[in-house]
Design an enzyme around this catalytic site. Structure first.
Site, PDB file in Angstrom:
ATOM      1  CG  ASP A 170      -1.858   1.222   1.224  1.00 57.31           C
ATOM      2  OD1 ASP A 170      -2.473   1.480   0.171  1.00 57.31           O
ATOM      3  OD2 ASP A 170      -1.967   1.919   2.247  1.00 57.31           O
ATOM      4  CE1 TYR A 230       2.730   5.925  -3.390  1.00 58.08           C
ATOM      5  CE2 TYR A 230       1.728   4.101  -4.588  1.00 58.08           C
ATOM      6  CZ  TYR A 230       2.817   4.644  -3.935  1.00 58.08           C
ATOM      7  OH  TYR A 230       3.968   3.912  -3.832  1.00 58.08           O
ATOM      8  N   GLY A 231      -3.116   9.180  -3.885  1.00 55.53           N
ATOM      9  CA  GLY A 231      -4.438   9.447  -4.447  1.00 55.53           C
ATOM     10  C   GLY A 231      -4.541  10.639  -5.374  1.00 55.53           C
ATOM     11  CG  ASN A 242      -9.478   0.685  -3.294  1.00 54.14           C
ATOM     12  OD1 ASN A 242     -10.353   0.019  -3.815  1.00 54.14           O
ATOM     13  ND2 ASN A 242      -9.197   0.593  -2.009  1.00 54.14           N
ATOM     14  CB  THR A 243      -4.684   4.973  -5.506  1.00 54.25           C
ATOM     15  OG1 THR A 243      -5.592   5.515  -4.551  1.00 54.25           O
ATOM     16  CG2 THR A 243      -4.261   6.043  -6.474  1.00 54.25           C
ATOM     17  CB  CYS A 279      -9.647   4.743  -0.097  1.00 57.21           C
ATOM     18  SG  CYS A 279      -8.032   5.259   0.533  1.00 57.21           S
ATOM     19  CB  THR A 280      -6.804   0.046   1.869  1.00 57.38           C
ATOM     20  OG1 THR A 280      -5.673   0.823   1.457  1.00 57.38           O
ATOM     21  CG2 THR A 280      -7.179  -0.921   0.767  1.00 57.38           C
ATOM     22  CG  HIS A 281      -5.257   5.304   3.881  1.00 56.13           C
ATOM     23  ND1 HIS A 281      -4.694   4.652   2.808  1.00 56.13           N
ATOM     24  CD2 HIS A 281      -4.230   5.888   4.549  1.00 56.13           C
ATOM     25  CE1 HIS A 281      -3.382   4.845   2.829  1.00 56.13           C
ATOM     26  NE2 HIS A 281      -3.078   5.589   3.876  1.00 56.13           N
TER      27      HIS A 281
HETATM   28  N1  DGL Z   1      -4.915   3.390   0.555  1.00 54.50           N
HETATM   29  C1  DGL Z   1      -4.887   3.714  -0.817  1.00 54.50           C
HETATM   30  C2  DGL Z   1      -6.129   3.389  -1.554  1.00 54.50           C
HETATM   31  O1  DGL Z   1      -6.743   2.379  -1.243  1.00 54.50           O
HETATM   32  C3  DGL Z   1      -4.138   4.936  -1.262  1.00 54.50           C
HETATM   33  C4  DGL Z   1      -4.365   6.184  -0.561  1.00 54.50           C
HETATM   34  C5  DGL Z   1      -3.390   7.233  -1.008  1.00 54.50           C
HETATM   35  O2  DGL Z   1      -2.183   7.001  -0.912  1.00 54.50           O
HETATM   36  O3  DGL Z   1      -3.859   8.294  -1.463  1.00 54.50           O
HETATM   37  O4  DGL Z   1      -6.500   4.070  -2.484  1.00 54.50           O
END
Ligand code: DGL
Length: 278
Positions: free
Chosen positions: A15, A47-48, A79-80, A197-199
């Protein structure tokens, strides 16, 4: 770097930061027998909001690193990265790097599940700007459930809230409520929302608080864990290349102590990570 089919190694979980720990946690509960190697690219998170090319470049670097550490199977617990990099990695990179290795994402298994959960086919998607702009959820849902209606909302400040230890603080309420209201203004028919989003599970209590009670909130951890279990049972050739000592090792591109403190809170156990450079 074609590897021998007899090599065994941990399952890689990747992640951009801490969010993938929500997936790792659920996977370890369901499949405690395997070894896991978690990599959080915390130094370059989030990353989003990053472009397609940058997310792809960061993700393939991480995948190659996990392969170099012996992983034969890598889950993009992001997810990103799943939206922006998975297809290219599966179609273009794996055949060149090592066709016997596998990289799986989190979007498809989540979408497969919503047919069992939604009663009226009106689905809300919450995700990073990158995931929402990629329309990956819309396309997967259209393929599997053409009659469903999808309403999407990006929540660009939710990941920074989590990465900066603000998820359970009072200030988070404003932005949780703001993006949820923007989603619900799009339709009053939504009966299920995907935390894409896994966060976001880290903000679950606040998201639940501002979401009408009749709406299902779909978290991905259990879904991805079930899907991995199913995948391994259908692919014995990969299952036997996953080592079975029940260990979990953590890598971060950020400072180790910073990662350990935050990860220990999420996982409810002490974590000792190792810093790496990608
Ligand atoms: N946890 C990530 C997701 O599921 C990325 C979040 C990020 O880095 O912006 O999209």
């Amino acid at each position: 770097m074609i590897s021998s089919k007899n090599d065994i190694g941990p399952i890689g979980i990747f992640d951009s930061g801490y969010g993938g720990l929500t997936i790792l946690n659920a996977i370890r509960k369901k499949l405690p027998q395997y070894d896991y190697l978690y990599l959080g690219d915390n130094a370059r998170a989030p990353y989003g909001s990053r472009s397609f090319n940058i997310v792809y470049r960061f993700t393939i670097e991480a995948v190659k690193y996990l392969f170099s550490q012996g992983c034969n199977l890598v889950i993009l617990a992001c997810n990103t990265a799943s939206a922006k990099a998975l297809r290219t990695i599966q179609q273009n990179d794996l055949p060149v790097i090592d066709p016997s290795k596998r990289v799986l994402g989190v979007i498809r298994p989540t979408v497969e599940k919503i047919g069992e959960i939604s009663r009226n086919g009106n689905i809300g998607i919450l995700g990073t700007s990158g995931t929402i702009q990629s329309r990956s959820y819309d396309m997967e849902i259209e393929k599997l459930y053409p009659s469903f209606k999808v309403f999407s909302q990006s929540c660009p400040l939710w990941v920074p809230l989590v990465e900066n230890f603000e998820a359970d603080k009072d200030g988070a309420d404003y932005f949780v409520q703001k993006y949820l209201n923007m989603l619900f203004e799009q339709s009053s028919e939504i009966d299920s929302i995907i935390l894409g989003c896994t966060h976001y599970p880290i903000l679950f209590n606040k998201i639940r608080q501002y979401t009408p009670k009749h709406i299902h909130i779909i978290e991905q951890g259990g879904i991805v864990a079930d899907s991995l279990k199913d995948y391994l049972s259908r692919h014995p050739e990969m299952e036997c290349r996953c080592s079975h000592s029940g260990t979990c090792t953590y890598l971060t591109t950020e400072d180790e102590d910073k990662f350990n403190g935050m990860a220990s809170v999420f996982l409810n156990e002490e974590v000792k990570s190792k810093h790496i450079n990608l």
